[in-house]
Design a protein around this motif. Structure first.
Motif, PDB file in Angstrom:
ATOM      1  N   THR A  52      45.181  27.168  43.558  1.00 33.06           N
ATOM      2  CA  THR A  52      44.121  28.097  43.179  1.00 33.06           C
ATOM      3  C   THR A  52      44.286  29.385  43.971  1.00 33.06           C
ATOM      4  O   THR A  52      44.810  29.383  45.085  1.00 33.06           O
ATOM      5  N   ALA A  56      39.737  33.680  45.381  1.00 27.77           N
ATOM      6  CA  ALA A  56      38.811  33.473  44.254  1.00 27.77           C
ATOM      7  C   ALA A  56      37.346  33.432  44.680  1.00 27.77           C
ATOM      8  O   ALA A  56      36.501  34.020  44.026  1.00 27.77           O
ATOM      9  N   ASN A  57      37.035  32.756  45.761  1.00 27.84           N
ATOM     10  CA  ASN A  57      35.624  32.610  46.163  1.00 27.84           C
ATOM     11  C   ASN A  57      35.293  33.405  47.420  1.00 27.84           C
ATOM     12  O   ASN A  57      34.347  33.076  48.131  1.00 27.84           O
TER      13      ASN A  57
END
Length: 180
Positions: A52, A56-57
């Motif tokens: 991932t 992203a977060n």
């Protein structure tokens, strides 16, 4: 009689020419069939799908503060560095050094897998330079990679000879970075 002598002189030339052609065909055949980049097996494909995006977060300041080898691996897969390969008849693996702000990372590509560590590497092929902020932008938007290099916010220095870079497959990386 003179015609026969002329034909005898042509026979060794034809034989040598035929041998040279066969050697050229063999060499190109070897390169094509035995030294092309290995395709990923199912386990590797599943592993790549599960990677991932490390930003992203995170917001930009968090991503910059946490920047590590995982970020570099993801960035290198984004620019398809995993497609690099050893040159024909060689065990000389592709090596990339990255200077990201004050941090130095090195990457080595073996059988389509990218291995990243912190620190310098001997005999690197290229040096990539950028900032953590630029790297985070590239991780957020794959299309921004070419823009960053074209605008001069990131740079690439070729260290190995152009012949060696070509034989390892760096042309696709260069195209990815330059947007060509």
């Amino acid at each position: 009689m003179p015609e026969k002598k002329e034909e005898k002189e042509k026979t060794p030339f034809r034989t040598i020419f035929l041998i040279i052609i066969l050697i050229i065909i063999f060499v190109f055949g070897y390169i094509y069939f035995f030294n092309k980049p290995k395709s990923l097996n199912n386990a590797q494909q599943v592993a790549l799908r599960t990677i991932t995006n490390p930003v992203a977060n995170l917001d930009d300041s968090q991503a910059i503060a946490l920047f590590n080898e995982t970020f570099v691996i993801y960035l290198l897969y984004n620019i398809k560095a995993n497609k690099l390969h050893n040159p024909p008849f060689s065990e000389n693996t592709p090596k990339i050094e990255m200077k990201i702000d004050e941090d130095i990372f090195n990457a080595e590509v073996k059988d389509g897998r990218i291995y990243v560590r912190k620190g310098q590497i001997q005999n690197e092929d290229i040096l990539l330079t950028t900032s953590k902020a630029e790297a985070v932008k590239m991780l957020r938007n794959k299309d921004y990679v070419a823009e960053s290099f074209n605008d001069g916010n990131s740079g690439i220095t070729l260290i190995s000879s152009k012949t060696e870079l070509f034989s390892k497959g760096y042309l696709s990386i260069y195209n990815e970075l330059s947007g060509e």
